[in-house]
Enzyme design. Structure first.
Site, short mmCIF file in Angstrom:
data_model
loop_
_atom_site.label_atom_id
_atom_site.label_comp_id
_atom_site.label_asym_id
_atom_site.label_seq_id
_atom_site.Cartn_x
_atom_site.Cartn_y
_atom_site.Cartn_z
N SER A 138 37.25 -4.19 -9.78
CA SER A 138 38.45 -4.63 -9.06
C SER A 138 39.65 -4.82 -9.97
O SER A 138 40.79 -4.54 -9.57
CB SER A 138 38.17 -5.93 -8.31
OG SER A 138 37.09 -5.78 -7.44
N HIS A 170 41.23 -10.31 -9.90
CA HIS A 170 42.19 -9.43 -9.25
C HIS A 170 43.61 -9.71 -9.76
O HIS A 170 44.39 -8.78 -10.00
CB HIS A 170 42.15 -9.64 -7.73
CG HIS A 170 40.82 -9.28 -7.14
ND1 HIS A 170 40.48 -9.59 -5.83
CD2 HIS A 170 39.75 -8.64 -7.65
CE1 HIS A 170 39.25 -9.17 -5.59
NE2 HIS A 170 38.79 -8.58 -6.68
#
Length: 269
Positions: free
Chosen positions: A133, A185
């Site tokens: 991610s 993230h």
């Protein structure tokens, strides 16, 4: 009607290879019943010297939903390989994918350090991060700056304006998947903006290969020293002067000694 898959794979060779690697690793993890704690990285494992986890955590996925989300987003972001006229292209994609893997992982650990040491939030000491991610969010961010008119396609039927995709996806994943790494993230987004705005620049094939070489060395030796994998052909042994590590390759009599410069009195910023 879209292009046949074969032609799209040929247009995104680097992206296709990365998706193949992540998918293969996922199948291996499922077959061997490997848990996320064995491949993921946490603050605790990093201070124990498990630096190899910085790489294994990036390319490993535990759930199929996690894998499909990241790979579908990555496939859409593979358009970067075709944007040579914007100064991007395959070489740029590979060079800065390497930067994103390393720097976003280090930034996550840095955030954990601040939260643990400064704010005394011990929860983050054992939080284990895993998944691609960070890199996906990094490329979302880079593309949102370099080509804001692009679209991000997820799962083949969800289409988001790329200019808002990083933060939309950040909020979406945090709500839909509560255990998703918000800091992971966010670190990808931060490193992505640093690359897109030119704060991190100058990567060439030479520096990329050099960086890859150091990554391989650190990966192998930290894996050996942590005891996670036994390299029978490689042995690290101490010598009279502890500042001179000796690396002996089993099976012959050659010994390689590497001298190090003492850093006493030197501050590195």
């Amino acid at each position: 009607m879209g292009k046949p898959l074969f032609y799209e794979v040929m247009e995104k060779p680097a992206t296709s290879c990365i998706i193949g690697i992540c998918t293969t690793i996922w199948f291996y993890i499922q077959k061997k019943n490997i848990g996320y704690q064995h491949v993921g990285i946490s603050y605790e494992t990093s201070i124990e010297g498990h630096y190899w986890r910085l790489i294994t955590s990036a390319f490993s996925h535990i759930s199929v939903i996690h894998l499909v989300f990241n790979m579908s987003a990555l496939w859409s972001l593979g358009i970067v390989e075709q944007l040579d006229y914007l100064g991007l292209g395959i070489a740029y994609y590979l060079q800065y994918t390497l930067v994103l893997v390393v720097l976003s992982g280090l930034l996550v650990l840095g955030m954990y350090h601040i939260l643990i040491q400064r704010f005394k939030i011990e929860y983050f000491r054992r939080v284990t991060a895993v998944g691609y991610s960070c890199v996906v969010f990094g490329w979302m961010t880079i593309l949102s700056v370099k080509q804001p008119s692009s679209k991000l396609d997820l799962f083949g039927f969800i289409s988001l304006p790329i200019s808002f995709a990083p933060f939309e996806s950040l909020i979406f994943t945090s709500i839909i998947v509560p255990q998703a790494s918000f800091l992971g993230h966010l670190s990808g987004i931060i490193v992505g903006y640093a690359i897109a705005w030119g704060l991190i620049h100058g990567m060439t094939n030479y520096w990329a290969v050099s960086m890859l070489g150091w990554i391989v060395l650190v990966f192998v030796f930290s894996l050996k020293r942590s005891g996670a994998y036994d390299f029978n052909f490689l042995e690290i042994e101490s010598v009279t002067d502890p500042s001179l590590p000796s690396v002996r390759f089993m099976g012959n009599s050659r010994t390689l000694q590497m001298s190090s410069v003492p850093l006493g009195g030197i501050e590195i910023a």
